[in-house]
Write an enzyme that holds these catalytic residues in place. Structure first.
Site, PDB file in Angstrom:
ATOM      1  N   ASP A 182       0.832  -1.204   0.000  1.00 59.04           N
ATOM      2  CA  ASP A 182       0.000   0.000   0.000  1.00 59.04           C
ATOM      3  C   ASP A 182       0.864   1.251   0.000  1.00 59.04           C
ATOM      4  OD1 ASP A 182      -2.378   1.417  -0.026  1.00 59.04           O
ATOM      5  OD2 ASP A 182      -3.245   0.338   1.658  1.00 59.04           O
ATOM      6  N   ASP A 215     -10.831   1.920  -3.269  1.00 56.68           N
ATOM      7  CA  ASP A 215     -11.362   1.489  -1.975  1.00 56.68           C
ATOM      8  C   ASP A 215     -12.878   1.424  -1.992  1.00 56.68           C
ATOM      9  OD1 ASP A 215      -8.918   1.154  -0.793  1.00 56.68           O
ATOM     10  OD2 ASP A 215      -8.894   3.102   0.215  1.00 56.68           O
TER      11      ASP A 215
END
EC number: 3.2.1.22
Length: 719
Positions: A463, A532
């Site tokens: 990430d 997301d």
């Protein structure tokens, strides 16, 4: 091999033949595209004569006009945006590049390179233009290498990877912009005189607002199956810029490369500045063909393990967030086994002890297991997964640090921050200074230490949640304008070291959603996280946008509880890409659990079609309240159709859906799969056989007036 060598000899012969007619001609060709350069025998400069559908006859190529200068320089007679701007160490800002030579070579079977050498006739500065052609896939890469032999450094202010000239009556640009959880919104705009710029200045999480790709239609708006379109993207995991400039004669120049903003580069003598690769295709058959060319090329040449399988998974993030312990995770592993997926993925929250990672406010940078959560460490979880016959994957964010961490306390000099300003935090974190080789070693060590200690880790989710803020490198000191470039180079150094030591390690490229999705990074990652936002309706649009450039197997799509649609609808949407789950399975009804288990089995059975097949976008969600996407394998004897009713209007007129990519004279049986247990198909075509001609010209009724309704149809040739 012999055919390829013959092709290269033909290229050389064409150049030699056309040179005899007064101009050196340099063709870069694929099966369907010609990009043709000519050298003016009077001034010795290089010009782009043509870009478009392949030209096959030498007699036609000879008659092409000279065109526009190929790699325009600043300071001479041109009035518009240059490809390169330099400042010599004597204060002279001019550059004039003349053709010296070119060469053609085969890099590997199916991949050809042309290199054109240009030099200034007053200063010892040279530019090599590289063109890598993939004939079968109709993809061309372009990049530049800039160097000099002056006594002192030369300053580069502009350094484009590519300059393409286009000529049409009109130009329509489609950009892909948005924000966190609202990525790749497509917007088409007609270009008029002047400039349109797509760029980013965010550094690490570069693509948060604007994705690094575009499509450009000539003469009319872009269509799926007709018309001339240029697809372009940049292979650079940092600041980029696309400039579209229409001039006074309605000619269009497209410049692509690193964003030069705050990035003046001091180039030392004999140092080679290599620009990123600009990757493009040109289609005369609309967007669909261009997409399929890009997707085939990516799977074969660019995406890590692009021709290998992918693992389905169950992630714990939306099921637990930071609130978990060893027993809870082991229970979720049991759910993964029951679901039939290949892997359990442990997300954020497993690390740090002085400042335990109980939220995103602390702990980032301290990569040891939190003993209160995981008293037996990651090794225990790897063993529990292995004992259950599944793989274990792990979330990391190694480029970042929380100010509330041991790493920050020990090595503030490793953090990008201004020396005399208050620190600014994005998501409570800052960016490590990857221009620093010691920091590169540290970031590499995050992966290497975990893999050395726990070799059973089968997957990393990498990430990157913050753009670069507090923009100052303690390491670079008086070369701050190199920060944005050297950061990306440092990242590539780390990723290359990981790839060399762990060549078979799959990794997901994540950046707070779609903040990173470029093809240079994807040399090191098997897939990326598009957003997301996992609401299934939103994901239809998000996956639709990314599909123009990326194959299904490169996009991770998870079933979650974000949307309130039926589990079937959510699962069918995720099944169009690399399927995963991020939800507590045991909280579903028994019917939904059984449905998901059967959907996973169907996905695994058909993943060679879905993930490796040619994609056909049949009904756009941008044009109606319905969407449809189909995948067909190379032989067109197996296909999978996904059809969705989003929010149809009452009593709207619904037309049959025409399929694509099938053989007209073949017979196909249609079978609806992914049915909710205890229900039967409502489709009139279910179980019936049709010719490919019928399916592609008449079509089948697959849409309805029911909101958030979906169908998955398996299409099989009857031998």
């Amino acid at each position: 091999m012999k055919i390829r060598h013959l092709f290269l000899l033909c290229l050389i012969a064409i150049s030699a033949t056309l040179s005899a007619n007064g101009k050196t001609v340099i063709p870069i060709t694929t099966d369907d595209i010609s990009l043709i350069y000519k050298v003016d025998d009077k001034n010795g400069r290089l010009y782009q004569s043509y870009l478009g559908q392949k030209l096959s006859f030498d007699s036609d190529i000879v008659q092409l006009p000279l065109g526009n200068e190929a790699y325009l320089t600043h300071g001479m007679e041109d009035y518009f945006e240059p490809a390169i701007r330099v400042l010599h160490n004597d204060g002279n800002p001019s550059l004039l590049l003349k053709y010296i030579s070119h060469e053609n070579k085969q890099l590997q079977p199916g991949v050809d390179e042309t290199v054109i050498l240009l030099k200034d006739d007053k200063y010892p500065v040279e530019v090599k233009l590289h063109f890598i052609a993939y004939p079968k896939e109709n993809i061309i890469k372009e990049y530049a290498e800039i160097s000099h032999q002056e006594k002192k450094p030369v300053t580069l202010y502009n350094y484009a990877s590519s300059l393409l000239h286009l000529n049409g009556s009109k130009y329509f640009l489609t950009e892909f912009a948005g924000d966190w959880a609202h990525e790749v919104n497509m917007k088409e705009t007609e270009l008029a005189f002047g400039k349109k710029i797509l760029d980013t200045k965010l550094g690490s999480r570069a693509n948060m607002f604007c994705s690094p790709f575009f499509l450009l239609a000539l003469d009319r708006k872009a269509e799926e199956n007709a018309g001339d379109v240029l697809f372009g993207t940049i292979g650079w995991t940092g600041n980029y810029r696309f400039t579209f400039e229409v001039d006074n004669e309605n000619g269009l120049r497209v410049l692509s490369g690193i964003n030069p903003y705050a990035s003046e580069y001091s180039l030392k003598p004999n140092e080679v500045f290599r620009t990123p690769e600009f990757i493009f295709t040109y289609s005369t058959e609309g967007k669909g063909k261009a997409s399929r060319d890009f997707q085939r090329w990516a799977r074969k040449y660019q995406l890590k393990d692009g021709e290998k399988s992918r693992m389905t998974l169950l992630n714990n993030w939306e099921a637990t967030y930071f609130d978990f312990n060893e027993d809870k995770l082991v229970n979720i592993m049991d759910e993964a086994v029951a679901l039939g997926v290949d892997m359990f993925l442990l997300d954020d929250g497993w690390f740090a002890n002085k400042y335990p990672r109980s939220s995103d406010h602390q702990g980032l940078g301290d990569w040891e297991e939190t003993v209160t959560k995981l008293p037996n460490g990651i090794g225990k979880l790897v063993k529990e997964a292995t004992d259950r016959g599944i793989k274990f994957g792990l979330w990391i964010e190694p480029e970042m640090v929380n100010p509330k961490s041991e790493l920050y306390e020990k090595h503030k000099d490793w953090v990008i921050h201004l020396p005399n300003r208050d620190e600014y935090y994005f998501r409570n974190q800052m960016v490590l200074d990857l221009t620093n080789p010691k920091v590169q070693d540290y970031v590499y060590g995050v992966v290497d230490n975990l893999m050395t200690k726990y070799p059973g880790i089968a997957y990393f989710k990498w990430d990157c949640n913050s753009p670069i803020t507090n923009i100052y490198s303690p390491y670079l000191k008086d070369q701050q304008s190199h920060l944005y470039i050297e950061y990306v180079r440092g990242l590539y150094n780390v990723l290359e070291r990981i790839k060399q030591k762990y060549p078979n390690l799959p990794m997901m490229l994540c950046s707070g959603g779609g903040g990173r999705c470029d093809y240079e990074a994807l040399k090191y990652f098997t897939e990326f996280w598009p957003s997301d936002n996992t609401d299934a309706v939103e994901r239809i649009f998000i996956q639709w946008g990314y599909s123009y450039f990326f194959p299904a197997k490169s996009m991770a799509a998870h079933v979650t509880s974000w949307g309130k649609q039926p589990v079937k609808f959510r699962t069918d949407v995720a099944s169009m890409c690399k399927l995963g789950f991020d939800i507590r399975i045991h909280e579903m009804s028994q019917t939904d659990q059984q449905y998901c288990k059967e959907a996973v089995a169907n996905f695994k059975r058909l993943d060679d079609v879905i993930l490796d097949g040619d994609q056909y976008r049949l009904q756009s969600p941008y044009e109606s309240q319905h969407a449809a996407v189909m995948y067909a394998n190379d032989n067109a004897d197996k296909a999978v159709l996904f059809a969705f009713d989003i929010h149809p209007r009452y009593a709207e007129s619904i037309q049959p859906l025409r399929l694509q990519g099938l053989k007209e004279d073949a017979r196909y049986e249609l079978k609806e799969i992914n049915l909710v247990p205890g229900t039967q198909s409502r489709l009139a075509c279910n179980g019936k056989t049709f010719s490919g001609e019928f399916l592609m010209n008449v079509g089948i009724p697959v849409f309805s007036s029911r909101p958030t309704n979906s169908h998955v149809i398996e299409i099989t040739e009857v031998k």
